[in-house]
Every structure is written in C-alpha cells, then in structure tokens.
Motif scaffolding. Structure first.
Motif, PDB file in Angstrom:
ATOM      1  N   THR A   1       0.696  -1.126   0.014  1.00 38.76           N
ATOM      2  CA  THR A   1       0.051  -0.105   0.202  1.00 38.76           C
ATOM      3  C   THR A   1       0.561   1.300  -0.115  1.00 38.76           C
ATOM      4  OG1 THR A   1       0.047   0.138   2.589  1.00 38.76           O
ATOM      5  CG2 THR A   1      -1.976  -1.222   1.433  1.00 38.76           C
ATOM      6  N   ARG A   2       0.308   2.213  -0.163  1.00 40.93           N
ATOM      7  CA  ARG A   2       0.964   3.583  -0.151  1.00 40.93           C
ATOM      8  C   ARG A   2       1.534   3.815   1.137  1.00 40.93           C
ATOM      9  NH1 ARG A   2       1.355   7.971   2.017  1.00 40.93           N
ATOM     10  NH2 ARG A   2       1.426   9.955   1.401  1.00 40.93           N
ATOM     11  N   ASP A   3       0.848   3.456   2.254  1.00 40.22           N
ATOM     12  CA  ASP A   3       1.237   3.621   3.719  1.00 40.22           C
ATOM     13  C   ASP A   3       2.558   2.730   3.862  1.00 40.22           C
ATOM     14  OD1 ASP A   3      -0.419   5.701   4.115  1.00 40.22           O
ATOM     15  OD2 ASP A   3      -1.860   4.502   5.028  1.00 40.22           O
ATOM     16  N   LYS A   4       2.375   1.344   3.452  1.00 39.14           N
ATOM     17  CA  LYS A   4       3.458   0.519   3.815  1.00 39.14           C
ATOM     18  C   LYS A   4       4.674   1.117   2.893  1.00 39.14           C
ATOM     19  CE  LYS A   4       5.545  -3.089   5.034  1.00 39.14           C
ATOM     20  NZ  LYS A   4       5.872  -3.299   6.583  1.00 39.14           N
TER      21      LYS A   4
ATOM     22  N   PRO B   1      10.859   8.501  -1.256  1.00 35.03           N
ATOM     23  CA  PRO B   1      10.080   8.048  -2.266  1.00 35.03           C
ATOM     24  C   PRO B   1      10.953   8.266  -3.740  1.00 35.03           C
ATOM     25  CG  PRO B   1       8.539   8.864  -1.111  1.00 35.03           C
ATOM     26  CD  PRO B   1       9.919   9.562  -0.615  1.00 35.03           C
ATOM     27  N   HIS B   2      11.389   9.346  -3.992  1.00 33.89           N
ATOM     28  CA  HIS B   2      12.223   9.584  -5.215  1.00 33.89           C
ATOM     29  C   HIS B   2      13.376   8.562  -5.473  1.00 33.89           C
ATOM     30  CE1 HIS B   2       9.658  13.288  -4.941  1.00 33.89           C
ATOM     31  NE2 HIS B   2       9.785  13.289  -6.400  1.00 33.89           N
ATOM     32  N   GLN B   3      13.858   8.213  -4.281  1.00 35.26           N
ATOM     33  CA  GLN B   3      15.106   7.204  -4.190  1.00 35.26           C
ATOM     34  C   GLN B   3      14.802   5.909  -4.466  1.00 35.26           C
ATOM     35  OE1 GLN B   3      16.646   8.979  -0.660  1.00 35.26           O
ATOM     36  NE2 GLN B   3      18.789   9.355  -1.601  1.00 35.26           N
ATOM     37  N   GLY B   4      13.549   5.429  -4.292  1.00 33.67           N
ATOM     38  CA  GLY B   4      12.772   4.446  -4.370  1.00 33.67           C
ATOM     39  C   GLY B   4      12.040   4.196  -5.671  1.00 33.67           C
ATOM     40  N   LEU B   5      12.146   5.229  -6.748  1.00 36.81           N
ATOM     41  CA  LEU B   5      11.359   5.318  -7.874  1.00 36.81           C
ATOM     42  C   LEU B   5      12.232   4.587  -8.972  1.00 36.81           C
ATOM     43  CD1 LEU B   5       8.939   6.292  -9.397  1.00 36.81           C
ATOM     44  CD2 LEU B   5      10.073   8.488 -10.002  1.00 36.81           C
TER      45      LEU B   5
ATOM     46  N   VAL C   1       4.466  10.551  -5.986  1.00 36.99           N
ATOM     47  CA  VAL C   1       5.194   9.356  -6.398  1.00 36.99           C
ATOM     48  C   VAL C   1       4.538   8.175  -5.587  1.00 36.99           C
ATOM     49  CG1 VAL C   1       7.445   8.706  -5.990  1.00 36.99           C
ATOM     50  CG2 VAL C   1       7.248  10.876  -6.793  1.00 36.99           C
ATOM     51  N   LEU C   2       4.406   8.283  -4.165  1.00 38.60           N
ATOM     52  CA  LEU C   2       3.858   7.032  -3.553  1.00 38.60           C
ATOM     53  C   LEU C   2       2.523   6.343  -4.117  1.00 38.60           C
ATOM     54  CD1 LEU C   2       4.651   8.101  -0.021  1.00 38.60           C
ATOM     55  CD2 LEU C   2       5.684   6.183  -1.003  1.00 38.60           C
ATOM     56  N   GLU C   3       1.870   7.375  -4.404  1.00 42.55           N
ATOM     57  CA  GLU C   3       0.380   7.116  -5.171  1.00 42.55           C
ATOM     58  C   GLU C   3       0.572   6.408  -6.375  1.00 42.55           C
ATOM     59  OE1 GLU C   3      -2.602   7.012  -3.969  1.00 42.55           O
ATOM     60  OE2 GLU C   3      -2.149   7.901  -2.053  1.00 42.55           O
ATOM     61  N   ALA C   4       1.467   6.798  -7.279  1.00 40.70           N
ATOM     62  CA  ALA C   4       1.971   6.152  -8.634  1.00 40.70           C
ATOM     63  C   ALA C   4       2.346   4.794  -8.144  1.00 40.70           C
ATOM     64  CB  ALA C   4       2.800   6.986  -9.353  1.00 40.70           C
TER      65      ALA C   4
ATOM     66  N   ALA D   1       2.140   2.759  -5.735  1.00 36.78           N
ATOM     67  CA  ALA D   1       0.911   2.018  -5.186  1.00 36.78           C
ATOM     68  C   ALA D   1      -0.011   1.569  -6.210  1.00 36.78           C
ATOM     69  CB  ALA D   1       0.244   2.658  -3.920  1.00 36.78           C
ATOM     70  N   THR D   2      -0.138   2.540  -7.386  1.00 36.05           N
ATOM     71  CA  THR D   2      -1.178   1.937  -8.347  1.00 36.05           C
ATOM     72  C   THR D   2      -0.300   1.197  -9.198  1.00 36.05           C
ATOM     73  OG1 THR D   2      -2.411   4.039  -7.974  1.00 36.05           O
ATOM     74  CG2 THR D   2      -2.689   3.181 -10.046  1.00 36.05           C
ATOM     75  N   GLU D   3       0.724   1.552  -9.786  1.00 41.20           N
ATOM     76  CA  GLU D   3       1.554   0.939 -10.532  1.00 41.20           C
ATOM     77  C   GLU D   3       3.122   0.390 -10.011  1.00 41.20           C
ATOM     78  OE1 GLU D   3       1.585   2.645 -14.514  1.00 41.20           O
ATOM     79  OE2 GLU D   3       0.016   4.263 -13.642  1.00 41.20           O
ATOM     80  N   PRO D   4       2.817  -0.898  -9.524  1.00 43.36           N
ATOM     81  CA  PRO D   4       4.020  -1.202  -8.872  1.00 43.36           C
ATOM     82  C   PRO D   4       5.249  -1.531  -9.491  1.00 43.36           C
ATOM     83  CG  PRO D   4       2.614  -2.987  -8.947  1.00 43.36           C
ATOM     84  CD  PRO D   4       1.621  -1.712  -9.633  1.00 43.36           C
ATOM     85  N   ILE D   5       5.081  -1.456 -10.814  1.00 43.58           N
ATOM     86  CA  ILE D   5       6.182  -1.732 -11.809  1.00 43.58           C
ATOM     87  C   ILE D   5       7.359  -0.156 -11.421  1.00 43.58           C
ATOM     88  CG2 ILE D   5       5.437  -0.308 -13.750  1.00 43.58           C
ATOM     89  CD1 ILE D   5       7.718  -3.548 -14.055  1.00 43.58           C
ATOM     90  N   LEU D   6       6.774   0.651 -10.995  1.00 43.96           N
ATOM     91  CA  LEU D   6       7.440   2.021 -10.644  1.00 43.96           C
ATOM     92  C   LEU D   6       8.227   1.865  -9.306  1.00 43.96           C
ATOM     93  CD1 LEU D   6       4.750   4.397 -11.251  1.00 43.96           C
ATOM     94  CD2 LEU D   6       6.795   4.112 -12.667  1.00 43.96           C
ATOM     95  N   ILE D   7       8.218   0.748  -8.604  1.00 53.08           N
ATOM     96  CA  ILE D   7       8.972   0.555  -7.332  1.00 53.08           C
ATOM     97  C   ILE D   7      10.409  -0.175  -7.614  1.00 53.08           C
ATOM     98  CG2 ILE D   7       8.888  -0.626  -5.096  1.00 53.08           C
ATOM     99  CD1 ILE D   7       6.001  -0.745  -5.226  1.00 53.08           C
TER     100      ILE D   7
END
Length: 114
Positions: free
Chosen positions: A40-43, A55-59, A79-82, A84-90
C-alpha cells in the motif's frame, strides 16, 4: 531472524538478494512478489522512512514511463500514489528485517540487515 523481500523474480539483483537471504542460516524469508501483491501507499512510505530514503530514491526509472509522467519532479505523495497504483515503478528489491530496511542495490547491501 525474519526477513521480508519485495521481490521481482525477473530481476537479477532481486534473485541474487533472495539467494543471499535463503542461504543465510537462521533467516526465515517471506517473499512478496510486489507486482502481483503490491504494498500500500502507507506501507511504501513506512519502508522508505525506515530505510532512510525518499520515495524518489525508491522510484524505478529504467524500463518505466516515470520520466514521461514527470514523477522525478513530482512531490513525494504523488510518487507514492503512482507506485501503489503501478508497482512496476517501485525499485527493487526492498528488504525488511528486525535490523531495518534497505533498497538492496547492489545485492550485498542486504548483508547489513542480517
């Protein structure tokens, strides 16, 4: 010791990090394939805070449309919302143990959590 890895089996660094965890005596590994079961976004916010990164460093930029979407210049919440919605961005792999959290790139970074 318990360890959780947010893992992508198609990623070599993620596979190597998982191998280190599995080969270390006394480590009970939980594997979360984050593309199938995204945090999740919170996690994500908690993981990055615990890792001491933004979050930018984790993008993940490579292989994604993050730049085209303006995410490197967006605020942390966007960034976090993106992600959480599209985990390929993690960016991967993230590993969490009792000793902390780290983005394990390169894979040897995981050793500081064991």
């Amino acid at each position: 010791m318990k360890a959780t890895i947010w893992h992508n089996p198609k990623c070599g660094t993620s596979r190597k990090t998982l191998a280190i965890l599995e080969e270390t005596d006394g480590v009970d590994v939980t594997v979360v394939e984050y593309l199938k079961d995204p945090p999740t976004r919170d996690k994500l916010a908690q993981l990055y805070a615990d890792a001491g990164i933004t979050p930018h460093q984790g993008l993940r930029i490579r292989g994604t449309d993050a730049k085209e979407r303006g995410l490197p210049d967006a605020d942390a919440d966007t960034v976090l919302e993106a992600m959480a919605t599209e985990p390929i961005l993690i960016e991967r792999p993230l590993v969490e143990t009792d000793k902390g959290v780290a983005l394990c790139r390169p894979q040897d970074v995981v050793l500081k959590l064991l």
